[in-house]
Every structure is written in C-alpha cells, then in structure tokens.
Design an enzyme around this catalytic site. Structure first.
Site, PDB file in Angstrom:
ATOM      1  N   HIS A  78      46.785   7.882 -13.071  1.00  0.00           N
ATOM      2  CA  HIS A  78      46.992   9.337 -13.143  1.00  0.00           C
ATOM      3  C   HIS A  78      46.408   9.884 -14.444  1.00  0.00           C
ATOM      4  CE1 HIS A  78      50.938   8.701 -10.680  1.00  0.00           C
ATOM      5  NE2 HIS A  78      50.040   9.230  -9.863  1.00  0.00           N
TER       6      HIS A  78
ATOM      7  N   LYS B 194      64.658  15.988  -1.135  1.00  0.00           N
ATOM      8  CA  LYS B 194      64.576  14.531  -1.275  1.00  0.00           C
ATOM      9  C   LYS B 194      64.957  14.166  -2.700  1.00  0.00           C
ATOM     10  CE  LYS B 194      60.539  12.653  -1.802  1.00  0.00           C
ATOM     11  NZ  LYS B 194      59.156  12.262  -1.594  1.00  0.00           N
TER      12      LYS B 194
ATOM     13  N   ARG C 194      41.648   6.031  -4.474  1.00  0.00           N
ATOM     14  CA  ARG C 194      41.512   4.643  -4.943  1.00  0.00           C
ATOM     15  C   ARG C 194      40.678   3.821  -3.974  1.00  0.00           C
ATOM     16  NH1 ARG C 194      47.860   4.507  -5.900  1.00  0.00           N
ATOM     17  NH2 ARG C 194      47.528   5.554  -3.917  1.00  0.00           N
TER      18      ARG C 194
ATOM     19  N   SER D 222      52.321   4.436  -8.114  1.00  0.00           N
ATOM     20  CA  SER D 222      53.699   4.616  -8.595  1.00  0.00           C
ATOM     21  C   SER D 222      54.658   3.731  -7.803  1.00  0.00           C
ATOM     22  CB  SER D 222      54.116   6.081  -8.465  1.00  0.00           C
ATOM     23  OG  SER D 222      53.373   6.880  -9.356  1.00  0.00           O
TER      24      SER D 222
END
Ligand code: PNS
Length: 163
Positions: A17, A41, A91, A129
């Site tokens: 990031h 959430k 990616r 992550s």
C-alpha cells in the site's frame, strides 16, 4: 489539478500500500487515501481510528497526501471530494478480475471517475492485509511486510499492558 483517491480498508496498511501511495503522490497533484468505514461490518482487525492514524503516521513526509474516511459508495465520495481519479493496485491476474469488475461498475455509476491501475512493485506483489493479519495472529515476524506505524498498532492490539 488532478486529485486522485486511493480507497481501501487498510486493515492493516502494508508496504505494498505504502509503495502505491508514494508512487501515486508523484503521479498526481493530490492523493487522498480513502479509508473505508463500514458500519455494517466490524473491523476485522484494527478499528477505523487506528487504521487512519497508521496511514497518517506512515505518510507524514508526503505533502500532497491526505487521509480521510468514507462510508457508502466510493463514487459518491469521489464526487464529494471533486476527485477525478480512483487509484487501484494490481498484484496479478486475480486482482485484475476483481478490480476490473469494480472499475466497470464504478464507471457505470460515475462516468467522470477514471480508475487508474498501478502495478504493485514485484517485491510486494505477494503481500496482502489478509495474509498480514493471519501471520501476525500466528505470531510470525511481519516487520519486513508493514511500516513501523502498522507494527506499533498491531503491538498495541496484542499487548495487554496497553489497555
Ligand atoms: O482494501 P479493500 O477492502 O480491498 O478495498 C475495497 C474498497 C474499499 C475499495 C471497496 O470495497 C469499495 O470501494 N467500497 C465502497 C463501497 C462501494 O462503492 N462499492 C461498490 C464497488 S463497485
């Protein structure tokens, strides 16, 4: 002036990031890191405030980078901030399938917002992550995967003396 938003959960911010933020800050006049606040959430890991503080700390030397939170539709936030660009990182091929779908929908919802893809640096192409959360939870050394600010936030998460 081109204002770009770089949206994500950043739970937690990792070196991939940060690399995109640094490179994006060279390409665009203004780059706002848009941290998703999702009231539906619970945070999977770091609370919203901690995620924002980590990004702020890690980007403190970048004058044209700001950090904000957003809820709801990304394209609405793009309009609110009068931004022209949504920055996304790729990616590999798996990211492309997922991101191409989101870019298509976002274009439908707001044709004025241009999604610009940046390729992840090869050294961070395997970092996510999700994997950082897993490794950290299992006690692995993640110091080569995340900036110091993330490492400190994760330490506070697991250090009972910090409560
Ligand atoms: O870091 P993430 O969790 O992969 O980021 C995903 C994010 C925040 C970019 C995406 O979930 C998003 O844009 N959420 C806002 C809600 C929205 O606009 N959804 C429609 C996308 S087509």
């Amino acid at each position: 002036m081109i204002h770009a938003l770089y949206p994500g959960s950043f739970d937690p911010l990792h070196n991939g990031h940060l690399d995109i933020i640094r490179r994006g800050s060279l390409v665009f006049d203004q780059l706002t890191v848009a941290v998703l606040s999702n009231p539906l959430k619970n945070s999977k890991f770091l609370e919203l405030g901690a995620r924002v503080n980590v990004v702020r700390e890690a980007t403190v030397d970048l004058d044209n980078v700001a950090v904000e939170t957003f809820a709801g539709l990304l394209v609405d936030f793009v309009r609110q901030r009068s931004a022209q660009v949504i920055v996304k990182s790729l990616r590999g091929a798996l990211d492309f399938e997922y991101e191409a779908q989101m870019a298509g929908l976002n274009r439908l919802l707001n044709p004025d917002a241009e999604t610009v893809f940046m390729l992840a640096a090869p050294e961070w192409s395997f970092v996510s992550s999700t994997r950082v959360r897993e490794l950290s939870g299992l006690g692995a050394d993640i110091s080569r995967l995340v900036p110091a600010a993330s490492l400190n936030a994760l330490k506070n998460l697991t250090d009972p003396s910090s409560e």
